[in-house]
Design a protein around this motif. Structure first.
Motif, mmCIF file in Angstrom:
data_model
loop_
_atom_site.group_PDB
_atom_site.id
_atom_site.type_symbol
_atom_site.label_atom_id
_atom_site.label_comp_id
_atom_site.label_asym_id
_atom_site.label_seq_id
_atom_site.Cartn_x
_atom_site.Cartn_y
_atom_site.Cartn_z
ATOM 1 N N THR A 219 0.824 -1.218 0.000
ATOM 2 C CA THR A 219 0.000 0.000 0.000
ATOM 3 C C THR A 219 0.853 1.261 0.000
ATOM 4 O O THR A 219 0.321 2.361 -0.075
ATOM 5 N N ILE A 220 2.174 1.100 0.099
ATOM 6 C CA ILE A 220 3.016 2.290 0.293
ATOM 7 C C ILE A 220 2.873 3.326 -0.824
ATOM 8 O O ILE A 220 2.746 4.522 -0.540
ATOM 9 N N PRO A 221 2.840 2.924 -2.116
ATOM 10 C CA PRO A 221 2.633 3.946 -3.143
ATOM 11 C C PRO A 221 1.317 4.720 -2.949
ATOM 12 O O PRO A 221 1.254 5.917 -3.219
ATOM 13 N N LEU A 222 0.298 4.055 -2.376
ATOM 14 C CA LEU A 222 -0.980 4.728 -2.118
ATOM 15 C C LEU A 222 -0.851 5.692 -0.940
ATOM 16 O O LEU A 222 -1.567 6.682 -0.840
ATOM 17 N N ALA A 223 0.077 5.387 -0.016
ATOM 18 C CA ALA A 223 0.230 6.215 1.194
ATOM 19 C C ALA A 223 1.262 7.318 1.004
ATOM 20 O O ALA A 223 1.142 8.390 1.603
#
Ligand code: SF4
Length: 439
Positions: A160-164
């Motif tokens: 999820t890091i790219p989303l965060a």
């Protein structure tokens, strides 16, 4: 009366560097920083969202803060705040939620600490977040975490890091060098380079201006810093020239932390990783050929959807035969809005736990074998400030953790020692030589 602020950081080195930078903003704005367990007027909780657990931890920390200061103003920042602002705004006692772009403007947002009937949420769409904000940790550790890159353009199916944190973006080399000089002038001996996808350093305003290797060469010239450690780097971005350079470098230490995630090419494909296990084997062989005493740490995920027992044993055998030093084992956790969460054949929880246990045991075996290979050798130790049961700890350049009787004069000092034997708790005991290399 000066207002008091307290901080709590969950998650990675990047979060620690950002909390520390935000705390310096509060000091500049006239706040006194106090311990989390002291009474404070405002709390800043920097969150992580890599696993389900991370979200839960945030709730627990909010409760704790309100136990110490029932009327305090509670502000939540970080990855969980960017991903699930509404969910957080429903946590009793939370006053403000700030997203990835807003967190560094916190002083403007908190204004006068007046509690509002409704939780205030400021959180722009992550696709708009393409500004790089520098940060480094200072004062609470012997080593400084220096943020040089943020965001990620990869799309691993479990992450999820790219989303965060948004798209990949970096600081300029000039700005990194000036911060490194600042840190050197403060007496810190070791800088740990940190980012989300560190090896992808060099993208500014969506354009590639330079590469991670350029930064490595520039940093190696910074006077006053004894050691520079690369916190983590993707295997496909750890190039031969970086390995060659580190093997002869003045400051870069022989320690690589390289995420593998799986030793099965089938699972690496499902994870949408940008390499296969053969490349990983090549990287390890290249490193050990040039730096036989180099420490190699490995991230690995167990229980990814579709991972059969055979796939897992393939990963186990692959890791077992590799000349690596320790593992960081993560149990797969379904994350909302990730492709992997929709994938078939989820692995039962008990099976995930069993596989995690097996890899933790393997990691201890690898760490012990690596430490044994270092016994009898001399090493430079950077001594840390912690004190436990009359002992202090420190790390060698190649990340061997040592223990020694506590001596306040040694804190943040670098000393040449001989590595003698492995203590029952797994740390290495040393024979100190008289020589103190730097302080
Ligand atoms: S490289 Fe993959 S796992 Fe790492 S931050 Fe980017 S998307 Fe996530």
């Amino acid at each position: 009366m000066k207002k008091k602020v307290a901080f709590y950081t969950l998650g990675c080195k990047l979060n620690y560097s950002e909390t520390s930078t935000i705390s310096r903003q509060f000091s500049k704005a006239g706040f006194d920083t106090v311990n989390f367990t002291d009474q404070a007027d405002v709390y800043v909780i920097n969150t992580c969202s890599v696993t389900e657990n991370a979200d839960k931890k945030c709730r627990k920390v909010v409760k704790e803060a309100l136990k110490y200061s029932p009327n305090a103003y509670i502000t939540i920042v970080g990855c969980y705040a960017q991903l699930k602002p509404t969910e957080i705004s429903e946590i009793p006692g939370v006053d403000m939620v700030l997203g990835a772009a807003e967190k560094f403007l916190i002083i403007d947002y908190i204004n006068d600490l007046t509690k509002q009937p409704k939780t205030l949420v400021y959180n722009q769409d992550i696709a708009q977040t393409n500004q790089f904000i520098p940060a480094y940790s200072f004062g609470d550790r012997t080593r400084t975490f220096l943020k040089v890159q943020d965001g990620c353009d990869y799309s691993c199916t479990f992450c999820t890091i790219p989303l965060a944190r948004g798209s990949s973006r970096s600081d300029s080399i000039e700005s990194v060098i000036s911060q490194a000089n600042e840190i050197a002038a403060s007496g810190v001996n070791e800088i740990v380079l940190t980012g989300v996808n560190l090896g992808d350093f060099g993208i500014r305003n969506g354009e590639r201006e330079n590469r991670f290797f350029d930064l490595v060469k520039a940093l190696d010239e910074v006077k006053g810093i004894n050691r520079i450690r690369i916190s983590s780097i993707e295997p496909n971005l750890l190039t031969n020239e970086i390995i060659d350079y580190v093997s002869i470098s003045k400051r870069f230490v022989p320690h690589f932390h390289i995420p593998l995630q799986s030793g099965s090419n089938k699972i690496l494909g499902l994870m949408r990783r940008r390499y296969r296990r053969e490349l990983y084997t090549e990287r390890v062989a290249k490193i050990k050929e040039l730096m036989p005493n180099c420490c190699i740490g490995v991230d690995v995920i167990v229980g990814f959807p579709g991972e059969t027992r055979e796939d897992f044993l393939e990963t186990y055998d692959f890791l077992n035969q590799l000349d690596i030093s320790y593992l960081h084992v993560f149990t797969y956790s379904e994350r909302e809005n990730t492709p992997a969460a929709q994938m078939p054949d989820p692995v039962p929880g008990s099976e995930r736990a069993d596989r995690s246990k097996m890899l933790h045991i393997l990691s201890e075996k690898k760490r012990r074998a690596f430490y044994e290979s270092q016994l009898g050798q001399h090493a430079e130790i950077l001594f840390e400030a912690d004190q436990k049961d009359g002992f202090m700890h420190g790390f060698s350049r190649n990340y061997v953790k040592i223990k020694a009787p506590y001596d306040p004069l040694l804190v943040n000092g670098i000393k040449n020692v001989q590595l003698m034997n492995i203590a029952p708790d797994g740390d290495v005991e040393i024979l100190e030589t008289a020589e103190i290399l730097s302080h």
